[in-house]
Design an enzyme around this catalytic site. Structure first.
Site, PDB file in Angstrom:
ATOM      1  N   SER A  80      43.462  39.615  30.188  1.00  0.00           N
ATOM      2  CA  SER A  80      42.552  39.818  29.059  1.00  0.00           C
ATOM      3  C   SER A  80      42.768  41.154  28.348  1.00  0.00           C
ATOM      4  O   SER A  80      42.697  41.221  27.124  1.00  0.00           O
ATOM      5  CB  SER A  80      41.108  39.721  29.566  1.00  0.00           C
ATOM      6  OG  SER A  80      40.875  40.650  30.615  1.00  0.00           O
ATOM      7  N   ARG A 109      36.024  40.383  32.639  1.00  0.00           N
ATOM      8  CA  ARG A 109      34.747  40.584  33.329  1.00  0.00           C
ATOM      9  C   ARG A 109      33.584  40.548  32.344  1.00  0.00           C
ATOM     10  O   ARG A 109      32.472  40.151  32.697  1.00  0.00           O
ATOM     11  CB  ARG A 109      34.792  41.888  34.131  1.00  0.00           C
ATOM     12  CG  ARG A 109      35.813  41.821  35.268  1.00  0.00           C
ATOM     13  CD  ARG A 109      35.987  43.146  36.003  1.00  0.00           C
ATOM     14  NE  ARG A 109      37.077  43.078  36.981  1.00  0.00           N
ATOM     15  CZ  ARG A 109      37.538  44.136  37.651  1.00  0.00           C
ATOM     16  NH1 ARG A 109      37.010  45.328  37.458  1.00  0.00           N
ATOM     17  NH2 ARG A 109      38.524  43.987  38.509  1.00  0.00           N
ATOM     18  N   TYR A 143      46.091  33.989  27.066  1.00  0.00           N
ATOM     19  CA  TYR A 143      45.089  33.694  26.034  1.00  0.00           C
ATOM     20  C   TYR A 143      45.748  33.460  24.681  1.00  0.00           C
ATOM     21  O   TYR A 143      45.081  33.061  23.732  1.00  0.00           O
ATOM     22  CB  TYR A 143      44.064  34.824  25.977  1.00  0.00           C
ATOM     23  CG  TYR A 143      43.424  35.074  27.327  1.00  0.00           C
ATOM     24  CD1 TYR A 143      42.442  34.212  27.804  1.00  0.00           C
ATOM     25  CD2 TYR A 143      43.847  36.122  28.147  1.00  0.00           C
ATOM     26  CE1 TYR A 143      41.881  34.397  29.050  1.00  0.00           C
ATOM     27  CE2 TYR A 143      43.300  36.326  29.397  1.00  0.00           C
ATOM     28  CZ  TYR A 143      42.313  35.458  29.851  1.00  0.00           C
ATOM     29  OH  TYR A 143      41.773  35.641  31.095  1.00  0.00           O
ATOM     30  N   LYS A 184      37.937  47.042  43.170  1.00  0.00           N
ATOM     31  CA  LYS A 184      38.463  45.991  44.055  1.00  0.00           C
ATOM     32  C   LYS A 184      39.689  46.457  44.834  1.00  0.00           C
ATOM     33  O   LYS A 184      40.516  45.651  45.263  1.00  0.00           O
ATOM     34  CB  LYS A 184      38.771  44.748  43.213  1.00  0.00           C
ATOM     35  CG  LYS A 184      37.543  44.175  42.496  1.00  0.00           C
ATOM     36  CD  LYS A 184      37.823  42.827  41.837  1.00  0.00           C
ATOM     37  CE  LYS A 184      36.549  42.221  41.232  1.00  0.00           C
ATOM     38  NZ  LYS A 184      36.786  40.883  40.639  1.00  0.00           N
ATOM     39  N   GLU A 199      53.597  40.321  50.067  1.00  0.00           N
ATOM     40  CA  GLU A 199      52.459  39.446  49.759  1.00  0.00           C
ATOM     41  C   GLU A 199      52.943  38.056  49.321  1.00  0.00           C
ATOM     42  O   GLU A 199      52.407  37.029  49.727  1.00  0.00           O
ATOM     43  CB  GLU A 199      51.619  40.041  48.619  1.00  0.00           C
ATOM     44  CG  GLU A 199      50.700  41.175  49.024  1.00  0.00           C
ATOM     45  CD  GLU A 199      49.428  40.672  49.693  1.00  0.00           C
ATOM     46  OE1 GLU A 199      49.301  39.449  49.893  1.00  0.00           O
ATOM     47  OE2 GLU A 199      48.573  41.506  50.040  1.00  0.00           O
ATOM     48  N   LYS A 235      50.329  39.428  38.529  1.00  0.00           N
ATOM     49  CA  LYS A 235      49.252  39.694  37.581  1.00  0.00           C
ATOM     50  C   LYS A 235      48.867  41.165  37.653  1.00  0.00           C
ATOM     51  O   LYS A 235      48.727  41.671  38.765  1.00  0.00           O
ATOM     52  CB  LYS A 235      48.064  38.811  37.965  1.00  0.00           C
ATOM     53  CG  LYS A 235      46.830  39.003  37.136  1.00  0.00           C
ATOM     54  CD  LYS A 235      45.713  38.144  37.682  1.00  0.00           C
ATOM     55  CE  LYS A 235      44.472  38.386  36.855  1.00  0.00           C
ATOM     56  NZ  LYS A 235      43.338  37.679  37.370  1.00  0.00           N
ATOM     57  N   LYS A 243      48.565  40.414  43.021  1.00  0.00           N
ATOM     58  CA  LYS A 243      47.539  40.735  42.022  1.00  0.00           C
ATOM     59  C   LYS A 243      47.117  42.180  42.230  1.00  0.00           C
ATOM     60  O   LYS A 243      46.681  42.565  43.314  1.00  0.00           O
ATOM     61  CB  LYS A 243      46.339  39.803  42.170  1.00  0.00           C
ATOM     62  CG  LYS A 243      45.190  40.165  41.239  1.00  0.00           C
ATOM     63  CD  LYS A 243      44.117  39.106  41.209  1.00  0.00           C
ATOM     64  CE  LYS A 243      42.955  39.552  40.339  1.00  0.00           C
ATOM     65  NZ  LYS A 243      41.915  38.512  40.239  1.00  0.00           N
TER      66      LYS A 243
END
Ligand code: PBG
Length: 330
Positions: free
Chosen positions: A280, A206, A319, A223, A239, A254, A196
């Protein structure tokens, strides 16, 4: 050699094109993200995500029944937590009667066969909008992983089929797997957000959950100390392999479209199912361009989803799941 071989023969008409088509999308490919809020009778629009909604539990019941009818059989639940329940440690995330725990039961009541995956991360519960506990201005890893394991147990107890840690703390898959095993949840799966990236494409999400990192002195504004640097490729493999070693059943890349090189490389490297999250911001971009009449919404949507699957996605969190399924059902 030409003219013996003319590649256009296989493109002459739709019948031959569909006969030789390599990538077919269907409702089975999708995981549907759902945003849940407290209240009654609520189906609330999200400004930066046109035609996407937050649902209160009563309306959520109808929504999942509709999804099921469209052939969509898996959902990924996210909750918008009221401000007064937020703190630094995600205390509310462990409430057996919290919104997520009730949402899981609501979906299972409405549609018992629906596969329920839950978001496991602290950000919707955090006063700072971070995926981890903050101490002295830093996101602490191991204490966060312990809370995520308790959160996973709480979701499993409520009936979740899979937990989906989206936080990127080190070692959290092992911590969660051990907790689930120790408590007898041997059939509860883990879909790990393994690769990610720290992406600017998460903005609309968010907004949807009111979970952006807070603008507070001495608190990181982004982040980047836990989500990956988008310049990196080898790190994504590392990872992902580590998460599989720690017990992940499904791994994830992602965001989606900008990261399809990573998807293909991971697909070629690992032998567990690979999920891709078309996030999103990707949704918002197409909706905005289509609203302006600059792009053909449905055509571009199908092209993008097909590209994600062609790159190696076994599962697509999107979505657009409902839009695509409606189109395929027509
Ligand atoms: C947070 C989380 C995010 C998304 C899913 N889980 C945002 C973030 O990491 O800040 C993004 C999904 C999207 O943009 O659609 N744990």
């Amino acid at each position: 050699m030409y003219p013996l071989i003319r590649n256009r023969r296989l493109r002459t008409n739709e019948a031959i094109r569909s006969l030789v088509r390599e990538t077919i999308i269907s409702p089975n490919d999708f995981l549907v993200p759902l945003f849940v809020v407290e209240g009654k009778g609520i189906k609330e629009g999200i400004a930066s995500m046109p035609n996407y909604f937050r649902y209160s539990l009563d309306v959520l019941q109808d929504e999942v029944k509709e999804l099921w009818k469209l052939g969509l059989k898996s959902v990924l639940l996210f909750v918008k937590v009221p401000d007064h329940l937020k703190d630094n440690k995600g205390t509310e995330a462990l409430n057996p009667n919290g919104l997520m725990q009730r949402a899981i039961k609501t979906v299972k009541d409405a549609c018992p066969e629906m596969l329920v995956m839950t978001d496991v991360a602290l950000d919707p519960y955090s006063i700072y909008g971070h995926d981890g506990i903050i101490e002295n201005g830093k996101i602490v890893n191991d204490d966060t992983a312990e809370v995520l394991a308790e959160m996973s147990l709480s979701h499993a107890e409520a009936g979740a089929n899979f937990v989906a840690p989206s936080d990127m703390m080190d070692g959290r898959i092992l911590t969660i797997r051990e907790a689930l095993e120790d408590h007898g949840f041997i059939d509860t799966g883990i879909m790990s957000y393994s690769a990610k990236y720290a992406s600017a494409f998460y903005g609309p999400f968010r907004d949807a959950l009111d979970s952006a990192p807070a603008d507070v002195k001495d608190i990181p504004k982004d982040k980047k100390t836990y989500q990956m640097d988008f310049a990196n490729r080898h790190e994504a493999i590392r990872e992902t392999e580590m998460d599989i070693d720690e017990g992940a059943d499904i791994v994830m890349v992602k965001p989606g479209l900008c990261y399809l090189d990573i998807v293909r490389e991971i697909k070629n490297t690992v032998d567990v199912p690979v999920a891709v999250y078309q996030v999103s911001g990707e949704y918002a971009m197409l909706k905005a361009a289509a609203e302006k009449g600059w792009l053909d919404h449905d055509a571009v949507m199908l092209e993008q989803i097909t590209a994600i699957k062609r790159a190696g996605a076994d599962i697509i969190a999107s979505y657009f799941a409902k839009d695509v399924s409606r189109l395929l059902n027509d």
